[in-house]
Design a protein around this motif. Structure first.
Motif, PDB file in Angstrom:
ATOM      1  N   ASP A 246       4.602   8.151  -8.512  1.00  0.00           N
ATOM      2  CA  ASP A 246       5.944   8.626  -8.335  1.00  0.00           C
ATOM      3  C   ASP A 246       6.516   8.124  -7.215  1.00  0.00           C
ATOM      4  OD1 ASP A 246       5.625  10.673 -10.461  1.00  0.00           O
ATOM      5  OD2 ASP A 246       4.866  11.880  -9.428  1.00  0.00           O
ATOM      6  N   THR A 247       5.671   7.650  -6.071  1.00  0.00           N
ATOM      7  CA  THR A 247       5.958   7.200  -4.989  1.00  0.00           C
ATOM      8  C   THR A 247       5.136   5.639  -4.641  1.00  0.00           C
ATOM      9  OG1 THR A 247       4.502   8.340  -3.569  1.00  0.00           O
ATOM     10  CG2 THR A 247       6.794   9.233  -4.013  1.00  0.00           C
ATOM     11  N   ILE A 248       5.970   5.046  -4.028  1.00  0.00           N
ATOM     12  CA  ILE A 248       5.479   3.751  -3.371  1.00  0.00           C
ATOM     13  C   ILE A 248       5.812   3.744  -2.155  1.00  0.00           C
ATOM     14  CG2 ILE A 248       5.662   1.246  -3.560  1.00  0.00           C
ATOM     15  CD1 ILE A 248       4.311   2.353  -6.154  1.00  0.00           C
ATOM     16  N   THR A 249       4.598   3.376  -1.155  1.00  0.00           N
ATOM     17  CA  THR A 249       4.891   3.313   0.054  1.00  0.00           C
ATOM     18  C   THR A 249       4.689   1.665   0.647  1.00  0.00           C
ATOM     19  OG1 THR A 249       3.958   5.219   0.625  1.00  0.00           O
ATOM     20  CG2 THR A 249       4.095   3.795   2.529  1.00  0.00           C
ATOM     21  N   LEU A 250       5.813   1.231   1.370  1.00  0.00           N
ATOM     22  CA  LEU A 250       5.959  -0.207   1.903  1.00  0.00           C
ATOM     23  C   LEU A 250       6.136  -0.458   3.088  1.00  0.00           C
ATOM     24  CD1 LEU A 250       8.447  -1.471  -1.064  1.00  0.00           C
ATOM     25  CD2 LEU A 250       6.060  -1.771  -1.164  1.00  0.00           C
ATOM     26  N   GLY A 251       5.690  -1.406   3.793  1.00  0.00           N
ATOM     27  CA  GLY A 251       5.843  -1.597   5.375  1.00  0.00           C
ATOM     28  C   GLY A 251       6.693  -2.797   5.457  1.00  0.00           C
TER      29      GLY A 251
ATOM     30  N   GLN B 147       4.531 -11.615   0.831  1.00  0.00           N
ATOM     31  CA  GLN B 147       5.212 -10.535   1.287  1.00  0.00           C
ATOM     32  C   GLN B 147       5.094  -9.246   0.736  1.00  0.00           C
ATOM     33  OE1 GLN B 147       9.556 -11.595   1.912  1.00  0.00           O
ATOM     34  NE2 GLN B 147       9.958  -9.902   3.138  1.00  0.00           N
ATOM     35  N   VAL B 148       5.142  -9.128  -0.511  1.00  0.00           N
ATOM     36  CA  VAL B 148       4.868  -7.855  -1.146  1.00  0.00           C
ATOM     37  C   VAL B 148       3.321  -7.408  -1.195  1.00  0.00           C
ATOM     38  CG1 VAL B 148       4.873  -6.591  -3.461  1.00  0.00           C
ATOM     39  CG2 VAL B 148       6.705  -8.068  -2.949  1.00  0.00           C
ATOM     40  N   ALA B 149       2.313  -8.525  -1.153  1.00  0.00           N
ATOM     41  CA  ALA B 149       1.088  -7.985  -0.989  1.00  0.00           C
ATOM     42  C   ALA B 149       0.868  -7.629   0.711  1.00  0.00           C
ATOM     43  CB  ALA B 149       0.192  -9.171  -0.920  1.00  0.00           C
ATOM     44  N   ARG B 150       1.519  -8.212   1.110  1.00  0.00           N
ATOM     45  CA  ARG B 150       1.083  -7.762   2.704  1.00  0.00           C
ATOM     46  C   ARG B 150       1.857  -6.489   3.123  1.00  0.00           C
ATOM     47  NH1 ARG B 150      -0.204 -13.154   5.451  1.00  0.00           N
ATOM     48  NH2 ARG B 150      -2.279 -13.464   4.288  1.00  0.00           N
ATOM     49  N   GLY B 151       3.050  -6.580   2.415  1.00  0.00           N
ATOM     50  CA  GLY B 151       3.902  -5.316   2.978  1.00  0.00           C
ATOM     51  C   GLY B 151       3.663  -3.772   2.129  1.00  0.00           C
ATOM     52  N   THR B 152       2.918  -3.788   1.180  1.00  0.00           N
ATOM     53  CA  THR B 152       2.351  -2.847   0.377  1.00  0.00           C
ATOM     54  C   THR B 152       1.388  -2.064   1.126  1.00  0.00           C
ATOM     55  OG1 THR B 152       3.056  -3.962  -1.566  1.00  0.00           O
ATOM     56  CG2 THR B 152       1.541  -1.923  -1.778  1.00  0.00           C
ATOM     57  N   VAL B 153       1.863  -0.789   1.528  1.00  0.00           N
ATOM     58  CA  VAL B 153       0.837   0.184   2.161  1.00  0.00           C
ATOM     59  C   VAL B 153       0.303   1.013   1.142  1.00  0.00           C
ATOM     60  CG1 VAL B 153       0.812   2.074   3.963  1.00  0.00           C
ATOM     61  CG2 VAL B 153       2.401   0.118   4.153  1.00  0.00           C
ATOM     62  N   ASP B 154       0.878   1.529   0.054  1.00  0.00           N
ATOM     63  CA  ASP B 154       0.209   2.555  -0.667  1.00  0.00           C
ATOM     64  C   ASP B 154       0.865   2.249  -2.038  1.00  0.00           C
ATOM     65  OD1 ASP B 154      -1.711   4.374  -1.658  1.00  0.00           O
ATOM     66  OD2 ASP B 154       0.167   6.053  -1.260  1.00  0.00           O
TER      67      ASP B 154
END
Length: 176
Positions: free
Chosen positions: A76-81, A108-115
């Motif tokens: 339901d949620t995605i955490t990005l950084g 960028q998406v691989a490194r920026g994905t937190v959860d």
């Protein structure tokens, strides 16, 4: 460590994108087809439709998609950084062999994905990059855009399309 993180509710993100498209449609109705600004807004609309498609996929189809086995749970949620200068510099160094923007997006998406369901704490960088590279383009474009926003140091005070159009009209009339 990410610069800052944001958790995105996928339902809210779908609604946000649908609202932006509706606002843009309203502005496009008021613009003459021969107005040079019209094409810019049409291009923006295409980009919004693509990212909306990616968020809908993440919300509705990702867990069931046979081609994305790394997405191993409903979300339901995605955490990005946002990325620090060092993290972004590392991306640039890793793909300095002439790879293009597509590779930057994946990294960028691989490194920026937190959860998110497609990554877990036990994955190394190569595994995360491999997992992201198997996701649909529309999703990675959405995630990259959001990570870019989190990477910047400025505020996220979005200008509405009608305000942007009015600003462009004022600038154009000042020149004549």
């Amino acid at each position: 460590m990410p610069l800052r993180t944001e958790t995105y509710d996928l339902d809210e993100e779908v609604q946000r994108l649908e609202d932006k498209i509706a606002e843009l449609d309203d502005v496009l109705e008021d613009i003459e087809d021969d107005n040079p600004v019209a094409q810019r807004f049409e291009n923006e609309r295409v980009g919004l439709e693509t990212t909306l498609e990616g968020v809908r996929w993440a919300r509705d189809e990702a867990f069931e998609a046979d081609y994305a086995p790394q997405w191993d749970e409903d979300a339901d949620t995605i955490t990005l950084g946002g990325l620090t200068a060092g993290e972004f510099g590392s991306i640039e160094d890793d793909i300095a062999d002439g790879s293009g923007q597509g590779a930057v997006r994946i990294y960028q998406v691989a490194r920026g994905t937190v959860d998110a369901p497609y990554v877990d704490d036990g994955m190394d960088d190569d595994q995360q990059i491999g997992a992201v590279s198997q996701l649909p383009l529309a999703y990675t474009k959405w995630a990259q855009t959001r990570i870019d926003e989190l990477t910047g140091v400025g505020g996220n005070g979005e200008t509405s399309y009608s305000e942007l159009y009015a600003e462009m009209q004022a600038t154009a009339s000042d020149r004549t």
